[in-house]
Each structure stands twice: as C-alpha cells, then as structure tokens.
Scaffold this motif. Structure first.
Motif, mmCIF file in Angstrom:
data_model
loop_
_atom_site.group_PDB
_atom_site.id
_atom_site.type_symbol
_atom_site.label_atom_id
_atom_site.label_comp_id
_atom_site.label_asym_id
_atom_site.label_seq_id
_atom_site.Cartn_x
_atom_site.Cartn_y
_atom_site.Cartn_z
ATOM 1 N N ARG A 40 -19.920 18.025 30.674
ATOM 2 C CA ARG A 40 -20.211 16.602 30.736
ATOM 3 C C ARG A 40 -19.874 15.941 29.413
ATOM 4 N NH1 ARG A 40 -25.747 15.064 32.601
ATOM 5 N NH2 ARG A 40 -24.586 13.362 33.494
ATOM 6 N N GLY A 41 -19.572 14.655 29.486
ATOM 7 C CA GLY A 41 -19.305 13.901 28.272
ATOM 8 C C GLY A 41 -18.589 12.611 28.581
ATOM 9 N N SER A 42 -18.440 11.802 27.561
ATOM 10 C CA SER A 42 -17.671 10.563 27.697
ATOM 11 C C SER A 42 -17.000 10.291 26.355
ATOM 12 C CB SER A 42 -18.577 9.395 28.090
ATOM 13 O OG SER A 42 -19.544 9.177 27.084
ATOM 14 N N PHE A 43 -15.811 9.730 26.425
ATOM 15 C CA PHE A 43 -15.054 9.488 25.200
ATOM 16 C C PHE A 43 -13.993 8.424 25.432
ATOM 17 C CE2 PHE A 43 -12.913 12.763 27.557
ATOM 18 C CZ PHE A 43 -11.579 12.421 27.476
ATOM 19 N N LYS A 44 -13.509 7.886 24.320
ATOM 20 C CA LYS A 44 -12.395 6.944 24.330
ATOM 21 C C LYS A 44 -11.314 7.528 23.439
ATOM 22 C CE LYS A 44 -15.167 2.796 24.934
ATOM 23 N NZ LYS A 44 -15.529 1.486 24.381
ATOM 24 N N THR A 45 -10.078 7.421 23.888
ATOM 25 C CA THR A 45 -8.945 7.918 23.111
ATOM 26 C C THR A 45 -7.943 6.791 22.914
ATOM 27 O OG1 THR A 45 -9.197 10.141 24.007
ATOM 28 C CG2 THR A 45 -7.071 9.611 23.033
ATOM 29 N N HIS A 46 -7.515 6.634 21.671
ATOM 30 C CA HIS A 46 -6.453 5.686 21.346
ATOM 31 C C HIS A 46 -5.243 6.525 20.933
ATOM 32 C CE1 HIS A 46 -4.492 2.028 20.002
ATOM 33 N NE2 HIS A 46 -4.151 2.676 18.890
ATOM 34 N N VAL A 47 -4.128 6.311 21.623
ATOM 35 C CA VAL A 47 -2.909 7.072 21.354
ATOM 36 C C VAL A 47 -1.838 6.111 20.868
ATOM 37 C CG1 VAL A 47 -1.144 8.587 22.317
ATOM 38 C CG2 VAL A 47 -3.482 8.717 23.175
ATOM 39 N N VAL A 48 -1.221 6.477 19.752
ATOM 40 C CA VAL A 48 -0.086 5.720 19.232
ATOM 41 C C VAL A 48 1.138 6.598 19.424
ATOM 42 C CG1 VAL A 48 0.963 4.661 17.219
ATOM 43 C CG2 VAL A 48 -1.511 4.525 17.544
ATOM 44 N N LEU A 49 2.102 6.103 20.199
ATOM 45 C CA LEU A 49 3.326 6.844 20.477
ATOM 46 C C LEU A 49 4.471 6.165 19.737
ATOM 47 C CD1 LEU A 49 4.486 8.243 23.837
ATOM 48 C CD2 LEU A 49 6.041 6.813 22.566
ATOM 49 N N ASP A 50 5.104 6.907 18.847
ATOM 50 C CA ASP A 50 6.300 6.417 18.151
ATOM 51 C C ASP A 50 7.492 7.139 18.751
ATOM 52 O OD1 ASP A 50 5.331 4.577 16.193
ATOM 53 O OD2 ASP A 50 4.478 6.270 15.102
ATOM 54 N N LYS A 51 8.345 6.395 19.447
ATOM 55 C CA LYS A 51 9.501 7.011 20.089
ATOM 56 C C LYS A 51 10.740 6.785 19.226
ATOM 57 C CE LYS A 51 12.208 7.318 24.302
ATOM 58 N NZ LYS A 51 13.519 7.305 23.696
ATOM 59 N N SER A 52 11.507 7.860 19.074
ATOM 60 C CA SER A 52 12.809 7.753 18.421
ATOM 61 C C SER A 52 13.819 8.457 19.326
ATOM 62 C CB SER A 52 12.782 8.388 17.026
ATOM 63 O OG SER A 52 12.643 9.782 17.122
ATOM 64 N N ALA A 53 15.060 8.474 18.941
ATOM 65 C CA ALA A 53 16.106 9.073 19.768
ATOM 66 C C ALA A 53 15.929 10.584 19.918
ATOM 67 C CB ALA A 53 17.476 8.769 19.177
ATOM 68 N N THR A 54 15.290 11.236 18.937
ATOM 69 C CA THR A 54 15.200 12.703 18.958
ATOM 70 C C THR A 54 13.811 13.245 19.229
ATOM 71 O OG1 THR A 54 14.860 12.723 16.571
ATOM 72 C CG2 THR A 54 17.126 12.959 17.360
ATOM 73 N N MET A 55 12.794 12.390 19.159
ATOM 74 C CA MET A 55 11.440 12.911 19.347
ATOM 75 C C MET A 55 10.440 11.822 19.683
ATOM 76 S SD MET A 55 10.140 13.767 15.545
ATOM 77 C CE MET A 55 10.477 12.669 14.206
ATOM 78 N N LEU A 56 9.237 12.292 20.093
ATOM 79 C CA LEU A 56 8.074 11.438 20.287
ATOM 80 C C LEU A 56 7.008 11.923 19.314
ATOM 81 C CD1 LEU A 56 7.753 11.672 24.180
ATOM 82 C CD2 LEU A 56 8.721 9.768 22.906
ATOM 83 N N GLN A 57 6.437 11.000 18.570
ATOM 84 C CA GLN A 57 5.326 11.373 17.699
ATOM 85 C C GLN A 57 4.086 10.693 18.251
ATOM 86 O OE1 GLN A 57 6.005 10.999 13.490
ATOM 87 N NE2 GLN A 57 3.820 10.978 13.059
ATOM 88 N N LEU A 58 3.061 11.496 18.571
ATOM 89 C CA LEU A 58 1.835 10.976 19.151
ATOM 90 C C LEU A 58 0.688 11.191 18.174
ATOM 91 C CD1 LEU A 58 2.953 12.835 22.140
ATOM 92 C CD2 LEU A 58 2.007 10.615 22.616
ATOM 93 N N ASN A 59 -0.045 10.130 17.888
ATOM 94 C CA ASN A 59 -1.249 10.208 17.057
ATOM 95 C C ASN A 59 -2.444 9.892 17.943
ATOM 96 O OD1 ASN A 59 -0.146 10.727 14.358
ATOM 97 N ND2 ASN A 59 0.860 8.761 14.680
ATOM 98 N N PHE A 60 -3.401 10.806 17.985
ATOM 99 C CA PHE A 60 -4.572 10.690 18.846
ATOM 100 C C PHE A 60 -5.802 10.393 17.997
ATOM 101 C CE2 PHE A 60 -1.636 13.482 20.953
ATOM 102 C CZ PHE A 60 -1.783 13.235 22.304
ATOM 103 N N HIS A 61 -6.585 9.401 18.401
ATOM 104 C CA HIS A 61 -7.899 9.161 17.791
ATOM 105 C C HIS A 61 -8.899 9.146 18.941
ATOM 106 C CE1 HIS A 61 -11.049 7.747 15.179
ATOM 107 N NE2 HIS A 61 -11.351 6.845 16.102
ATOM 108 N N THR A 62 -9.832 10.094 18.913
ATOM 109 C CA THR A 62 -10.805 10.237 19.993
ATOM 110 C C THR A 62 -12.216 10.151 19.428
ATOM 111 O OG1 THR A 62 -9.276 11.684 21.173
ATOM 112 C CG2 THR A 62 -11.561 11.731 21.894
ATOM 113 N N GLU A 63 -13.062 9.365 20.091
ATOM 114 C CA GLU A 63 -14.477 9.265 19.733
ATOM 115 C C GLU A 63 -15.294 9.300 21.008
ATOM 116 O OE1 GLU A 63 -15.756 6.112 17.175
ATOM 117 O OE2 GLU A 63 -13.915 6.183 15.993
ATOM 118 N N GLY A 64 -16.445 9.970 20.926
ATOM 119 C CA GLY A 64 -17.330 10.014 22.079
ATOM 120 C C GLY A 64 -18.456 11.004 21.887
#
Length: 182
Positions: A40-64
C-alpha cells in the motif's frame, strides 16, 4: 494493467526538447506490479524527459508515503519516501541494460513504460531495516547510551612502554605481580 498504463510515454514523433510529466498513484499501482515489498502507498512522480537525436534522459522526482511492516513488531507503519533519480535511454539496435543508470533501447521503440523504473526508485529509497518510528526512537536512545564510554587511542605499543608504565596502564598486572611475588 490500467493503472500502469498511466506510465506509458509515447516517444515516437517527439521533437528534440524537454517534456514534463506528472503522475500520481496509490494502492492500485503496487497491486498491479508483481512484487511483495510494498502493498500500500501513495505518491506523486514528476518526470522530466530531455529528448535528443541519440538518447532520452529522464529525471524522476518522487514523493509520497508507503505502508511497510516493521521487522521487529510486525506492525504496519507509514514510511515517507523521497527519491531523485536519473535514467538514460540510448537508442541502439537492440535492448540492453548497460548499468543501473543507462539502458539501450531499440530505435524502433514507439512507447516506453516507466512504471518499473518508478517502483525501483521507490524501493531503493526505503530503509534497509524497516523499523516502526516508535521503536526507532528507543533504538537511537540505546545507541547513544552505548556511546557514552570514552575510547582512547595511542600509537604506543607494549614494547615502547617501560615495566612501570605497563603496570600503571593495566591494574590487573599489578595484582598478578603480587601473586607472583608470594
């Protein structure tokens, strides 16, 4: 699978720029994942996706908050979670996990599901010893009581001490020396 589909991100056709995603979940998220760690639990996640031609960079911030079972008393308790993690998905010919932080995904991938990553980051933010907050305070007091003694370190060895110094260093030797003299 309805709860986990919230974590799908369509990457096909995205321009090379920054995207922000906000996701919120509760008990249904943990129920749909096949795991025994968190029920059980509850949380919020904010994801920042930086897309480029060669990759995806994802930054996750989760609180809960998640509900855990105490390792000592077996009583449930709520544990706050805060997690800031990064993941890099590089485009390649096949799917492969290179490190904990870097994965290769196929260039033909249209959609990624980040639910597994969110769960892993939550799991990594949990304490190794799951102790109820009431018991934690007692444990911390006991640790402080144990630390009241004073430790003294010296660079001298037994060979460096004279016989008189050795007797003064440890009073048990004096008692043994008296027995020897008798």
């Amino acid at each position: 699978m309805k709860e986990l589909s919230k974590y799908n991100i369509d990457i096909y056709g995205l321009e090379d720029k920054r995207y922000d995603y906000d996701m919120e979940s509760g008990d249904a998220f943990f129920e749909e994942l096949e795991q025994d760690l968190i029920e059980r639990g509850s949380f919020k996640t904010h994801v920042v996706l930086d897309k480029s031609a060669t990759m995806l960079q994802l930054n996750f911030h989760t609180e809960g908050r998640v509900e855990l079972i105490c390792d000592r008393s077996l009583e449930p308790f709520e544990e706050p979670i805060v997690s800031d993690e990064r993941l890099i998905l590089k485009f390649g010919d096949h799917n492969e996990e290179l490190t904990d932080e870097i994965e290769i995904i196929s260039r033909n991938t249209n959609r990624i599901n980040i639910a597994r990553y969110v769960f892993e980051f939550i799991a990594l933010s949990l304490p190794v010893k799951k102790i109820h907050p009431d018991l934690r305070a007692k444990e911390e007091e006991e640790m402080l009581d144990d630390e009241e003694g004073t430790l003294v370190y010296s660079s001298l060895t037994q060979d460096d001490l004279t016989e008189d110094d050795q007797e003064m260093a440890d009073p048990r030797w004096a008692a043994l020396k008296k027995l020897k003299e008798q």
